[in-house]
Scaffold this motif. Structure first.
Motif, PDB file in Angstrom:
ATOM      1  N   UNK A 116      -4.901 -11.635 -14.602  1.00 49.97           N
ATOM      2  CA  UNK A 116      -4.540 -12.962 -15.079  1.00 49.97           C
ATOM      3  C   UNK A 116      -3.190 -13.437 -14.611  1.00 49.97           C
ATOM      4  N   UNK A 117      -2.415 -12.573 -13.986  1.00 52.19           N
ATOM      5  CA  UNK A 117      -1.066 -12.961 -13.596  1.00 52.19           C
ATOM      6  C   UNK A 117      -0.773 -12.449 -12.188  1.00 52.19           C
ATOM      7  N   UNK A 118      -0.291 -13.324 -11.307  1.00 48.47           N
ATOM      8  CA  UNK A 118       0.084 -12.852  -9.981  1.00 48.47           C
ATOM      9  C   UNK A 118       1.280 -11.897 -10.084  1.00 48.47           C
ATOM     10  N   UNK A 119       1.315 -10.906  -9.217  1.00 48.09           N
ATOM     11  CA  UNK A 119       2.432  -9.975  -9.206  1.00 48.09           C
ATOM     12  C   UNK A 119       2.978  -9.845  -7.792  1.00 48.09           C
ATOM     13  N   UNK A 120       4.164  -9.311  -7.682  1.00 49.34           N
ATOM     14  CA  UNK A 120       4.767  -9.094  -6.369  1.00 49.34           C
ATOM     15  C   UNK A 120       4.631  -7.644  -5.936  1.00 49.34           C
ATOM     16  N   UNK A 121       3.852  -6.837  -6.684  1.00 51.41           N
ATOM     17  CA  UNK A 121       3.583  -5.471  -6.246  1.00 51.41           C
ATOM     18  C   UNK A 121       2.718  -5.546  -5.001  1.00 51.41           C
ATOM     19  N   UNK A 122       2.892  -4.576  -4.122  1.00 51.75           N
ATOM     20  CA  UNK A 122       2.175  -4.652  -2.859  1.00 51.75           C
ATOM     21  C   UNK A 122       2.045  -3.277  -2.235  1.00 51.75           C
ATOM     22  N   UNK A 123       0.987  -3.101  -1.477  1.00 51.10           N
ATOM     23  CA  UNK A 123       0.840  -1.945  -0.593  1.00 51.10           C
ATOM     24  C   UNK A 123       1.104  -2.481   0.804  1.00 51.10           C
ATOM     25  N   UNK A 124       2.181  -2.070   1.409  1.00 46.94           N
ATOM     26  CA  UNK A 124       2.551  -2.582   2.716  1.00 46.94           C
ATOM     27  C   UNK A 124       1.914  -1.695   3.782  1.00 46.94           C
ATOM     28  N   UNK A 125       0.896  -2.234   4.444  1.00 48.73           N
ATOM     29  CA  UNK A 125       0.141  -1.458   5.433  1.00 48.73           C
ATOM     30  C   UNK A 125       1.042  -0.863   6.516  1.00 48.73           C
ATOM     31  N   UNK A 126       2.033  -1.625   6.961  1.00 48.76           N
ATOM     32  CA  UNK A 126       2.919  -1.121   8.007  1.00 48.76           C
ATOM     33  C   UNK A 126       3.693   0.111   7.558  1.00 48.76           C
ATOM     34  N   UNK A 127       4.168   0.110   6.308  1.00 46.59           N
ATOM     35  CA  UNK A 127       4.901   1.272   5.782  1.00 46.59           C
ATOM     36  C   UNK A 127       3.969   2.465   5.631  1.00 46.59           C
ATOM     37  N   UNK A 128       2.760   2.234   5.156  1.00 47.81           N
ATOM     38  CA  UNK A 128       1.796   3.324   5.001  1.00 47.81           C
ATOM     39  C   UNK A 128       1.452   3.917   6.355  1.00 47.81           C
ATOM     40  N   UNK A 129       1.237   3.057   7.343  1.00 50.62           N
ATOM     41  CA  UNK A 129       0.907   3.533   8.694  1.00 50.62           C
ATOM     42  C   UNK A 129       2.080   4.332   9.278  1.00 50.62           C
ATOM     43  N   UNK A 130       3.317   3.924   8.983  1.00 48.90           N
ATOM     44  CA  UNK A 130       4.500   4.626   9.489  1.00 48.90           C
ATOM     45  C   UNK A 130       4.612   6.028   8.872  1.00 48.90           C
ATOM     46  N   UNK A 131       4.263   6.156   7.573  1.00 47.67           N
ATOM     47  CA  UNK A 131       4.428   7.423   6.865  1.00 47.67           C
ATOM     48  C   UNK A 131       3.334   8.447   7.162  1.00 47.67           C
ATOM     49  N   UNK A 132       2.129   7.981   7.507  1.00 44.96           N
ATOM     50  CA  UNK A 132       1.003   8.897   7.680  1.00 44.96           C
ATOM     51  C   UNK A 132       0.397   8.738   9.073  1.00 44.96           C
ATOM     52  N   UNK A 133      -0.023   9.863   9.648  1.00 46.39           N
ATOM     53  CA  UNK A 133      -0.662   9.806  10.960  1.00 46.39           C
ATOM     54  C   UNK A 133      -2.032   9.131  10.822  1.00 46.39           C
ATOM     55  N   UNK A 134      -2.651   8.823  11.956  1.00 48.24           N
ATOM     56  CA  UNK A 134      -3.932   8.102  11.940  1.00 48.24           C
ATOM     57  C   UNK A 134      -5.004   8.830  11.149  1.00 48.24           C
ATOM     58  N   UNK A 135      -4.962  10.173  11.143  1.00 51.02           N
ATOM     59  CA  UNK A 135      -5.981  10.937  10.440  1.00 51.02           C
ATOM     60  C   UNK A 135      -5.897  10.726   8.928  1.00 51.02           C
ATOM     61  N   UNK A 136      -4.701  10.488   8.390  1.00 56.06           N
ATOM     62  CA  UNK A 136      -4.541  10.340   6.940  1.00 56.06           C
ATOM     63  C   UNK A 136      -4.318   8.900   6.492  1.00 56.06           C
ATOM     64  N   UNK A 137      -4.062   8.006   7.429  1.00 52.43           N
ATOM     65  CA  UNK A 137      -3.720   6.630   7.068  1.00 52.43           C
ATOM     66  C   UNK A 137      -4.779   5.988   6.177  1.00 52.43           C
TER      67      UNK A 137
END
Length: 174
Positions: A116-137
């Motif tokens: 019911x309420x917009x939030x500014x929480x987010x999963x940033x794909x670029x950060x996730x891709x930077x932290x994990x290799x392609x096998x775990x991304x």
């Protein structure tokens, strides 16, 4: 005290009302992890005192844990009451090595099924891709979305420049 726990664990028996009715819903738990505050931080006037350098942050998976002598281990409990649950107090009755009585008050309202309420929480794909290799991304990205959805937060990437993949939208909607 002066002894360490080498096999701490949590088992919660059924939560029941005073009338014996079982709580409709779920109760899960996680271990609270701590992160060391690094030098160079700015102290907030109403924040954690400067001498406290270990701060609770990650919620770790529920599993057997150890507690060092003279230390503590925080635990995080999440209770979801089904919308048809009768309001009231629900408690457990059980015996264990170290007993902590758990009680839950169910209020007379239900959260809407959609956010019911917009939030500014987010999963940033670029950060996730930077932290994990392609096998775990893909696995880590899906786990991140699941956590966000479990806590009724919009998991999308607020810095996205292209539409999200349709399979992601279908999974989130489900």
């Amino acid at each position: 005290g002066n002894r360490a726990w080498t096999n701490g664990n949590v088992r919660v028996s059924a939560l029941r009302s005073q009338n014996g009715e079982k709580l409709k819903g779920s109760l899960t738990w996680q271990r609270v992890g701590y992160l060391a505050r690094e030098p160079g931080y700015k102290v907030h006037p109403f924040g954690v005192p400067e001498h406290e350098t270990w701060l609770p942050d990650p919620l770790l998976p529920a599993r057997q844990f150890q507690v060092r002598k003279a230390a503590t281990q925080s635990l995080w409990f999440t209770v979801h009451a089904h919308p048809e649950t009768v309001p009231g107090m629900y408690s457990e009755a059980g015996i264990s090595r170290a007993k902590v009585c758990v009680s839950v008050r169910v209020r007379d309202f239900s959260l809407p099924e959609t956010f019911g309420m917009p939030t500014a929480f987010s999963i940033m794909d670029g950060c996730t891709r930077f932290l994990y290799d392609n096998a775990r991304y893909a696995e880590m990205r899906r786990q991140s979305w699941d956590i966000m959805l479990d806590h009724r937060l919009n998991p999308d990437d607020i810095s996205r420049t292209t539409p999200p993949p349709i399979p992601d939208l279908l999974m989130a909607r489900k």
